[in-house]
Design an enzyme around this catalytic site. Structure first.
Site, PDB file in Angstrom:
ATOM      1  CG  ASP A  28      -1.691  -1.058   1.004  1.00 61.43           C
ATOM      2  OD1 ASP A  28      -1.611  -1.917   0.953  1.00 61.43           O
ATOM      3  OD2 ASP A  28      -2.681  -1.400   2.225  1.00 61.43           O
ATOM      4  CE  LYS A  31      -3.199  -3.946   0.614  1.00 60.63           C
ATOM      5  NZ  LYS A  31      -4.047  -3.619   2.319  1.00 60.63           N
ATOM      6  CB  CYS A  59      -2.210  -2.809   5.473  1.00 61.13           C
ATOM      7  SG  CYS A  59      -3.311  -2.469   4.931  1.00 61.13           S
TER       8      CYS A  59
HETATM    9  C1  C5J Z   1      -3.282   0.629   4.954  1.00 58.59           C
HETATM   10  C2  C5J Z   1      -4.492   1.529   6.612  1.00 58.59           C
HETATM   11  N1  C5J Z   1      -2.443   0.365   4.419  1.00 58.59           N
HETATM   12  N2  C5J Z   1      -3.383   2.192   7.720  1.00 58.59           N
HETATM   13  N3  C5J Z   1      -4.084   0.999   5.586  1.00 58.59           N
HETATM   14  O1  C5J Z   1      -2.575   0.007   6.580  1.00 58.59           O
HETATM   15  O2  C5J Z   1      -5.564   2.059   6.659  1.00 58.59           O
END
Ligand code: C5J
Length: 228
Positions: free
Chosen positions: A24, A129, A162
């Site tokens: 991400d 995702k 994540c």
């Molecule tokens: C991720 C989030 N990528 N913190 N998403 O950690 O909402």
């Protein structure tokens, strides 16, 4: 086989069965005007992990490792976004709302894309995702199985959300996971530290932690012909 200096103990892995997974590294999390900022977070906290990720990517590309990038986000009609996620909290912009980089956390919008510094090469895998974990409702599991992958070198954001969720999912599926500590980032330094501490506690309850210098050194030793 290479030996990676890691905690709670060094780990010997076959790089031919190892993938780098970057979680991400999207504009929506790292830049102003995205999802992370809408939640009230200081997005500048994530900047420090970009350069280590660049170095890890460069070494992995040179060594021919499988490289996977993930993106958290949802279909434009929000059919894959549970209301419990969309309605949660009091962000300045909710998932699906129009923002300065397009609709927040929606696939195809500018904010959903990966930051230019870490942009995937044409032959690299990008997994979209809908959840926090990279295995939930995605083809990642089948893809890694098809490629014979057994080990994951994981970086990305955020460490405690994540990255942690994905490593837990991967651990339950039998993968050896190494969180590459300085390639991970959080809006909250304490959560970053604890997110890594949880992985390696109790003898490595769901993985290992190593820094990018040690991981890259191991990858480069192999690239240079040594297997030590
Ligand atoms: C991720 C989030 N990528 N913190 N998403 O950690 O909402």
């Amino acid at each position: 086989m290479v030996l990676i200096a890691a905690e709670p103990g060094d780990l010997e892995i076959d790089l031919g069965k190892t993938a780098v997974v970057l979680i991400d590294m999207q504009r929506d999390f790292l830049e102003l005007g995205g999802f992370g900022a809408a939640l009230g977070n200081d997005v500048s906290q994530l900047a420090a992990c970009v350069e280590p990720c660049q170095r890890l990517l460069a070494a992995a590309r040179k060594a021919g490792l499988l490289i996977v990038h993930t993106r958290e986000g949802h279909l434009p009609d929000l059919s894959d976004a549970p209301p419990s996620k969309v309605e949660r909290g009091a962000p300045s912009l909710r998932i699906g709302d129009p923002g300065p980089m397009g609709r927040i956390l929606i696939r195809g919008e500018a904010g959903h894309d990966i930051i230019p510094d870490l942009y995937p090469a044409a032959d690299e895998i990008v997994i979209d995702k809908p959840g926090k974990g990279a295995f939930y409702n995605t083809p990642l599991g089948e893809l890694l199985k098809d490629k014979g992958i057994a080990n994951l070198l994981v970086g990305g954001v955020t460490t405690e959300v994540c990255v942690n969720t994905t490593i837990r999912e991967a651990n339950d599926r039998g993968y050896r996971c190494i969180a590459v500590s300085d390639c991970c980032g959080s809006y909250f330094p304490d959560f970053h530290d604890m997110g890594l501490a949880m992985i390696k506690a109790q003898g490595g309850i769901f993985g290992w932690v190593a820094n990018s210098g040690d991981v890259i050194a191991a990858i480069q030793n192999t690239t240079n012909g040594s297997t030590s």
